[in-house]
Design a protein around this motif. Sequence first.
Motif, PDB file in Angstrom:
ATOM      1  N   GLY A 136      30.227  41.175  44.541  1.00  0.00           N
ATOM      2  CA  GLY A 136      30.268  41.080  43.091  1.00  0.00           C
ATOM      3  C   GLY A 136      31.658  41.070  42.494  1.00  0.00           C
ATOM      4  N   LYS A 137      32.659  40.678  43.267  1.00  0.00           N
ATOM      5  CA  LYS A 137      34.025  40.599  42.755  1.00  0.00           C
ATOM      6  C   LYS A 137      34.303  39.186  42.259  1.00  0.00           C
ATOM      7  CE  LYS A 137      35.002  44.824  44.130  1.00  0.00           C
ATOM      8  NZ  LYS A 137      35.216  45.913  43.149  1.00  0.00           N
ATOM      9  N   LEU A 138      34.821  39.074  41.044  1.00  0.00           N
ATOM     10  CA  LEU A 138      35.128  37.780  40.442  1.00  0.00           C
ATOM     11  C   LEU A 138      36.569  37.803  39.940  1.00  0.00           C
ATOM     12  CD1 LEU A 138      34.091  34.980  39.339  1.00  0.00           C
ATOM     13  CD2 LEU A 138      33.578  36.191  37.204  1.00  0.00           C
ATOM     14  N   TYR A 139      37.353  36.822  40.379  1.00  0.00           N
ATOM     15  CA  TYR A 139      38.746  36.716  39.961  1.00  0.00           C
ATOM     16  C   TYR A 139      38.960  35.352  39.323  1.00  0.00           C
ATOM     17  CZ  TYR A 139      39.428  40.630  43.226  1.00  0.00           C
ATOM     18  OH  TYR A 139      39.335  41.824  43.886  1.00  0.00           O
ATOM     19  N   SER A 140      39.763  35.326  38.266  1.00  0.00           N
ATOM     20  CA  SER A 140      40.062  34.060  37.610  1.00  0.00           C
ATOM     21  C   SER A 140      41.515  34.048  37.163  1.00  0.00           C
ATOM     22  CB  SER A 140      39.146  33.834  36.403  1.00  0.00           C
ATOM     23  OG  SER A 140      39.320  34.862  35.438  1.00  0.00           O
ATOM     24  N   GLY A 141      42.077  32.852  37.085  1.00  0.00           N
ATOM     25  CA  GLY A 141      43.460  32.726  36.652  1.00  0.00           C
ATOM     26  C   GLY A 141      43.722  31.397  36.003  1.00  0.00           C
ATOM     27  N   LEU A 142      44.560  31.416  34.988  1.00  0.00           N
ATOM     28  CA  LEU A 142      45.106  30.231  34.358  1.00  0.00           C
ATOM     29  C   LEU A 142      46.526  30.580  33.966  1.00  0.00           C
ATOM     30  CD1 LEU A 142      43.675  29.807  30.734  1.00  0.00           C
ATOM     31  CD2 LEU A 142      43.675  31.943  31.980  1.00  0.00           C
ATOM     32  N   PRO A 143      47.378  29.607  33.675  1.00  0.00           N
ATOM     33  CA  PRO A 143      48.791  29.928  33.473  1.00  0.00           C
ATOM     34  C   PRO A 143      49.006  31.084  32.496  1.00  0.00           C
ATOM     35  CG  PRO A 143      48.526  27.570  33.592  1.00  0.00           C
ATOM     36  CD  PRO A 143      47.143  28.153  33.600  1.00  0.00           C
ATOM     37  N   GLY A 144      49.646  32.146  32.991  1.00  0.00           N
ATOM     38  CA  GLY A 144      49.995  33.286  32.154  1.00  0.00           C
ATOM     39  C   GLY A 144      48.969  34.379  32.065  1.00  0.00           C
ATOM     40  N   HIS A 145      47.806  34.210  32.685  1.00  0.00           N
ATOM     41  CA  HIS A 145      46.776  35.251  32.556  1.00  0.00           C
ATOM     42  C   HIS A 145      45.843  35.227  33.751  1.00  0.00           C
ATOM     43  CE1 HIS A 145      44.210  38.138  30.500  1.00  0.00           C
ATOM     44  NE2 HIS A 145      43.170  37.412  30.862  1.00  0.00           N
ATOM     45  N   ALA A 146      45.645  36.401  34.356  1.00  0.00           N
ATOM     46  CA  ALA A 146      44.697  36.562  35.460  1.00  0.00           C
ATOM     47  C   ALA A 146      43.785  37.731  35.166  1.00  0.00           C
ATOM     48  CB  ALA A 146      45.440  36.781  36.777  1.00  0.00           C
ATOM     49  N   GLU A 147      42.545  37.630  35.618  1.00  0.00           N
ATOM     50  CA  GLU A 147      41.536  38.658  35.379  1.00  0.00           C
ATOM     51  C   GLU A 147      40.756  38.961  36.644  1.00  0.00           C
ATOM     52  OE1 GLU A 147      40.198  37.997  30.719  1.00  0.00           O
ATOM     53  OE2 GLU A 147      38.838  37.410  32.325  1.00  0.00           O
ATOM     54  N   ALA A 148      40.238  40.180  36.689  1.00  0.00           N
ATOM     55  CA  ALA A 148      39.225  40.556  37.673  1.00  0.00           C
ATOM     56  C   ALA A 148      38.014  41.058  36.905  1.00  0.00           C
ATOM     57  CB  ALA A 148      39.754  41.642  38.608  1.00  0.00           C
ATOM     58  N   ALA A 149      36.840  40.874  37.472  1.00  0.00           N
ATOM     59  CA  ALA A 149      35.616  41.317  36.819  1.00  0.00           C
ATOM     60  C   ALA A 149      34.596  41.713  37.879  1.00  0.00           C
ATOM     61  CB  ALA A 149      35.051  40.209  35.922  1.00  0.00           C
ATOM     62  N   GLU A 150      33.580  42.410  37.443  1.00  0.00           N
ATOM     63  CA  GLU A 150      32.458  42.784  38.303  1.00  0.00           C
ATOM     64  C   GLU A 150      31.243  41.941  37.927  1.00  0.00           C
ATOM     65  OE1 GLU A 150      32.878  44.975  40.739  1.00  0.00           O
ATOM     66  OE2 GLU A 150      34.942  45.408  40.105  1.00  0.00           O
ATOM     67  N   VAL A 151      30.460  41.563  38.912  1.00  0.00           N
ATOM     68  CA  VAL A 151      29.238  40.795  38.692  1.00  0.00           C
ATOM     69  C   VAL A 151      28.074  41.608  39.231  1.00  0.00           C
ATOM     70  CG1 VAL A 151      28.005  38.666  39.240  1.00  0.00           C
ATOM     71  CG2 VAL A 151      30.485  38.610  38.833  1.00  0.00           C
ATOM     72  N   ASP A 152      27.047  41.824  38.400  1.00  0.00           N
ATOM     73  CA  ASP A 152      25.931  42.668  38.826  1.00  0.00           C
ATOM     74  C   ASP A 152      24.903  41.880  39.637  1.00  0.00           C
ATOM     75  OD1 ASP A 152      24.275  41.262  37.035  1.00  0.00           O
ATOM     76  OD2 ASP A 152      24.338  42.833  35.511  1.00  0.00           O
ATOM     77  N   ALA A 153      23.829  42.547  40.028  1.00  0.00           N
ATOM     78  CA  ALA A 153      22.819  41.927  40.895  1.00  0.00           C
ATOM     79  C   ALA A 153      22.109  40.760  40.223  1.00  0.00           C
ATOM     80  CB  ALA A 153      21.802  42.979  41.335  1.00  0.00           C
TER      81      ALA A 153
END
Length: 273
Positions: A136-153
């Motif tokens: 359930g790990k989700l990572y995203s990135g675009l120029p200048g900003h990166a995020e991590a998030a949790e994904v449920d069942a």
Amino acid sequence: MRRTVTTMAAVSDDAALVALFERLALEAGREVMRVYREGCEVDRKADASPVTEADRKAEKIILAGLRAACPHVPCVAEEEVSAGIVPADLGAEFFLIDPLDGTKEFVNRRTDFTVNIALVRNGVPQVGVVFAPCTGKLYSGLPGHAEAAEVDADFRVADRRPIAARQGVKPLAVVASRSHNTPETEAYIASLGGAEIVSVGSSLKFCLVAGAEADVYPRFGRTMEWDTAAGDAVLRAAGGVTVTLDGAPLRYGKRNQPDDADFANPHFIAKGR
């Protein structure tokens, strides 16, 4: 930053593109987990690497979504390339897709496999999403900003947080491949002196560096561009870098290489700021 995407004639809105990538990665991840639970046959490609129903079905989902939303942007996807389907001209922008990175982990019932989607712009991976459906790990990135998030069942996204690569930490935490370690990698790690070693599969290695859970990811084994583009995009968005052994930034869209196949990467080192 997030909104629903239906069609984009050209890639111009990176935030909308991240939203599209995330939606497709979640859809593909749901199908990957169905196959993971039910089990499947393991086939071998011409290079002897494993491929499963999960790889093929996830890629079909992703390609259908990308081609509907961005019909003029070429797609380079691992299983299509294996079948001989390659765009004649990549242009300035193209997508790189690995529908199931870490197939060996998937086959061996481990949890660190991922779905990877990236946009390469002028040789640089600028937008990317990495989803680990088993954890359930989700990572995203675009120029200048990166995020991590949790994904449920139920494949709903929650707990988004910005991430940034770190610098100046001693001793270093080095992330290494679980399935593809080499003597060169071990020698490099030894040269760092007293480094803590974290072993993990797939493009999650880039994401650990991007999220300040590790500092360096050296890769002295073979990789292809679809293996690395999404994680590399997340790392660069988080302030990190990926360089070849001569210190130059790792480039994408490599074709007609005199000593290697199209889209094959040289050895590289990914690291924090």
